[in-house]
Motif scaffolding. Sequence first.
Motif, PDB file in Angstrom:
ATOM      1  N   ALA A  69       0.827  -1.207   0.000  1.00 40.73           N
ATOM      2  CA  ALA A  69       0.000   0.000   0.000  1.00 40.73           C
ATOM      3  C   ALA A  69       0.860   1.256   0.000  1.00 40.73           C
ATOM      4  O   ALA A  69       0.485   2.273  -0.593  1.00 40.73           O
ATOM      5  CB  ALA A  69      -0.930   0.002   1.211  1.00 40.73           C
ATOM      6  N   ALA A  70       2.010   1.203   0.662  1.00 37.80           N
ATOM      7  CA  ALA A  70       2.868   2.384   0.799  1.00 37.80           C
ATOM      8  C   ALA A  70       3.266   2.957  -0.557  1.00 37.80           C
ATOM      9  O   ALA A  70       3.171   4.173  -0.780  1.00 37.80           O
ATOM     10  CB  ALA A  70       4.098   2.042   1.631  1.00 37.80           C
ATOM     11  N   GLU A  71       3.699   2.115  -1.460  1.00 38.41           N
ATOM     12  CA  GLU A  71       4.119   2.592  -2.778  1.00 38.41           C
ATOM     13  C   GLU A  71       2.956   3.235  -3.527  1.00 38.41           C
ATOM     14  O   GLU A  71       3.099   4.302  -4.127  1.00 38.41           O
ATOM     15  CB  GLU A  71       4.696   1.436  -3.598  1.00 38.41           C
ATOM     16  CG  GLU A  71       5.215   1.858  -4.944  1.00 38.41           C
ATOM     17  CD  GLU A  71       5.851   0.718  -5.735  1.00 38.41           C
ATOM     18  OE1 GLU A  71       6.027   0.902  -6.946  1.00 38.41           O
ATOM     19  OE2 GLU A  71       6.155  -0.339  -5.159  1.00 38.41           O
ATOM     20  N   LEU A 118       4.864   8.438   4.960  1.00 38.59           N
ATOM     21  CA  LEU A 118       4.525   8.468   3.536  1.00 38.59           C
ATOM     22  C   LEU A 118       4.264   9.901   3.076  1.00 38.59           C
ATOM     23  O   LEU A 118       4.690  10.294   1.986  1.00 38.59           O
ATOM     24  CB  LEU A 118       3.318   7.577   3.257  1.00 38.59           C
ATOM     25  CG  LEU A 118       3.521   6.088   3.563  1.00 38.59           C
ATOM     26  CD1 LEU A 118       2.240   5.317   3.310  1.00 38.59           C
ATOM     27  CD2 LEU A 118       4.673   5.520   2.750  1.00 38.59           C
ATOM     28  N   LEU A 119       3.581  10.667   3.914  1.00 40.40           N
ATOM     29  CA  LEU A 119       3.381  12.083   3.599  1.00 40.40           C
ATOM     30  C   LEU A 119       4.725  12.802   3.475  1.00 40.40           C
ATOM     31  O   LEU A 119       4.934  13.592   2.548  1.00 40.40           O
ATOM     32  CB  LEU A 119       2.560  12.759   4.700  1.00 40.40           C
ATOM     33  CG  LEU A 119       1.056  12.569   4.666  1.00 40.40           C
ATOM     34  CD1 LEU A 119       0.445  12.991   5.992  1.00 40.40           C
ATOM     35  CD2 LEU A 119       0.464  13.370   3.521  1.00 40.40           C
ATOM     36  N   ALA A 120       5.627  12.519   4.403  1.00 41.29           N
ATOM     37  CA  ALA A 120       6.943  13.168   4.386  1.00 41.29           C
ATOM     38  C   ALA A 120       7.717  12.811   3.119  1.00 41.29           C
ATOM     39  O   ALA A 120       8.355  13.685   2.517  1.00 41.29           O
ATOM     40  CB  ALA A 120       7.737  12.775   5.633  1.00 41.29           C
ATOM     41  N   LEU A 121       7.655  11.566   2.715  1.00 39.56           N
ATOM     42  CA  LEU A 121       8.325  11.165   1.471  1.00 39.56           C
ATOM     43  C   LEU A 121       7.764  11.937   0.283  1.00 39.56           C
ATOM     44  O   LEU A 121       8.512  12.407  -0.578  1.00 39.56           O
ATOM     45  CB  LEU A 121       8.168   9.662   1.240  1.00 39.56           C
ATOM     46  CG  LEU A 121       9.063   8.754   2.063  1.00 39.56           C
ATOM     47  CD1 LEU A 121       8.618   7.306   1.950  1.00 39.56           C
ATOM     48  CD2 LEU A 121      10.509   8.904   1.626  1.00 39.56           C
ATOM     49  N   ALA A 122       6.441  12.069   0.241  1.00 38.30           N
ATOM     50  CA  ALA A 122       5.807  12.791  -0.859  1.00 38.30           C
ATOM     51  C   ALA A 122       6.176  14.269  -0.828  1.00 38.30           C
ATOM     52  O   ALA A 122       6.465  14.863  -1.863  1.00 38.30           O
ATOM     53  CB  ALA A 122       4.294  12.604  -0.809  1.00 38.30           C
TER      54      ALA A 122
END
Length: 135
Positions: A36-38, A71-75
Motif C-alpha cells: 500500500a505504501a508505494e 509516507l506524507l513526508a516522502l511525498a
Amino acid sequence: MMSGLAAALAAASSPSWAQRACAGRDLASFAEAPEAAEALVGLLLDTEDTAVTRQTAEALTRVGTVAAVRLLALAVAEADGHQADWLQTGVHDALVEPDSVPDVPAACRKLARDQDEAVRRGAAEISAWTDGTRC
C-alpha cells in the motif's frame, strides 16, 4: 472476491480521478503495508488531479500514525511547489476538524530521526505546517 486492500490497490491505478481519490482514502488505513505504501506515495504525487493528492493527504493525516506521516513526508520531499500546496491543504483539512485527534507533530518528531534524509526533510516541512494548528 477481492479484499479491501486488493480492491483499493486496483483502484489506485484507475484512469478515473474519483476512483484514485477513493483508493487513497481506502489505502490510508493500510499505510504500514509495503504494497500500500508505494501506491499511496504515487497517489500523493498524482500528476493528473490535485483532488487525489489532497484527499489522500487528508486521509493519511487522519490516520496519523508514524507510518502514515512517513509516507506524507516522502511525498513532500519529492513534490513540486504545486503538489506541496495541495499536500499542505490536505493536512490542514484533516487537522482543523473538531474531532481530529492525530498527533501529527509527535509523528514528525519521531521522523526527525529517520535514517532517510528525505523523510527527515519532509517531516520538518509538515511540522512547520502544523505549527499553530490544533492537533
